[in-house]
Write a protein that holds these residues in place. Structure first.
Motif, mmCIF file in Angstrom:
data_model
loop_
_atom_site.group_PDB
_atom_site.id
_atom_site.type_symbol
_atom_site.label_atom_id
_atom_site.label_comp_id
_atom_site.label_asym_id
_atom_site.label_seq_id
_atom_site.Cartn_x
_atom_site.Cartn_y
_atom_site.Cartn_z
ATOM 1 N N LYS A 188 41.260 40.443 40.223
ATOM 2 C CA LYS A 188 42.125 41.039 39.248
ATOM 3 C C LYS A 188 41.456 42.267 38.834
ATOM 4 O O LYS A 188 39.891 42.096 38.654
ATOM 5 N N GLN A 246 49.972 43.891 46.209
ATOM 6 C CA GLN A 246 50.194 43.276 44.798
ATOM 7 C C GLN A 246 51.284 42.253 44.837
ATOM 8 O O GLN A 246 51.337 41.384 44.120
ATOM 9 N N GLU A 294 45.677 41.473 41.059
ATOM 10 C CA GLU A 294 46.567 41.756 39.974
ATOM 11 C C GLU A 294 45.793 43.144 39.550
ATOM 12 O O GLU A 294 44.882 43.240 39.294
#
Ligand code: ADE
Length: 256
Positions: A2, A26, A32
């Motif tokens: 992330k 993504q 993310e």
């Protein structure tokens, strides 16, 4: 993995999503990307996030509290803090390179990138939150967003599954501390320039040898600083000198 980016200009970061490889990655859930608008954590209803510097000067400095609140918003309730790394993009930071990209992409599951603006950021929030400062080069940008995009792009392509052919990045520039060898595609002759015979020979071992030596030679010519940071064996030096002589002969022949 992330990636959270603390910024006053999220729209500059969101351009990274639009590119075909990172956009697809993504969507496939390989990483993310979150942007956090620092102004959402402004100190008053006028959206104030900056103020004058103590000690004088003409510029404005980003205030500690909005950044602190934005960071907490990004970090959430994470318990595994050792897997989270907070990076401040700044011309004062250590130079970002491929080995740093490898380290960040393999050691942390959550990276929080802080983008500064104006004259900089109140030092106290950097002392409180930031693990390291990174610069993308010895020049000063108007803010950290473009630098964050560079870092994000370099990291994401190292995340397994993001590149269609992972073996590609193992061979390319900087991965082994060397620059990439020259590459060619059809036609075999273009503007009287031919593809090197060895690449058409079909002899895989010779081709790989040629590619390795040409990588070393390109590095020696273009970035001798990288060569001095890496130890070459006697065989590698001999192969490079031989390739260099052959190249020089060809160039001299053309000039003569
Ligand atoms: N912010 C401003 N200039 C920068 C640079 N060279 N690298 C990273 N962040 C920056």
């Amino acid at each position: 993995m992330k990636l959270s980016v603390l910024t006053l200009f999220p729209e500059l970061i969101e351009t990274v999503d639009g590119s075909s490889i990172t956009g697809r990655a993504q969507t496939a859930g390989l990483f993310e990307l979150q942007t956090v608008q620092i102004r959402d954590f402004a100190v008053n209803r006028y959206g104030q996030v900056d103020d004058r510097c103590y000690g004088g000067g003409t510029g404005m400095l980003m205030m500690a509290e909005p950044i602190y609140q934005a960071w907490h918003h990004a970090a959430g309730e994470e318990t595994a803090r050792e897997k989270t790394r907070t990076i401040y993009l700044s011309p004062r930071g250590a130079l970002f390179n491929q080995s740093k990209a490898r380290q960040l992409s393999s050691c942390y599951s959550h990276l929080i990138l802080l983008c500064g603006h104006y004259e900089g950021v109140d030092q106290r929030v950097l002392d409180e939150l930031v693990d390291e400062e990174l610069s993308i080069g010895d020049y000063v940008l108007t803010g950290g967003e473009l630098a964050a995009c560079v870092v994000i792009d370099a990291l994401l392509r190292l995340v397994p599954g993001v590149l269609p052919d992972e073996s590609a990045y193992m061979r390319e520039s900087h991965m082994a501390g060397l620059l990439e060898y020259p590459q060619y595609t059809r036609p075999a002759v273009w503007h009287e320039r031919s593809v090197p015979d060895i690449l058409m020979s079909g002899h895989q071992a010779n081709i790989e040898n040629w590619q390795q030596t040409r990588s070393e030679l390109e590095t020696l010519r273009r970035r001798p600083d990288l060569v001095s940071a890496r130890r070459f064996s006697r065989e590698e030096w001999l192969a490079m000198i031989k390739a260099y002589r052959e190249e020089s002969k060809k160039t001299d022949g053309k000039e003569g």
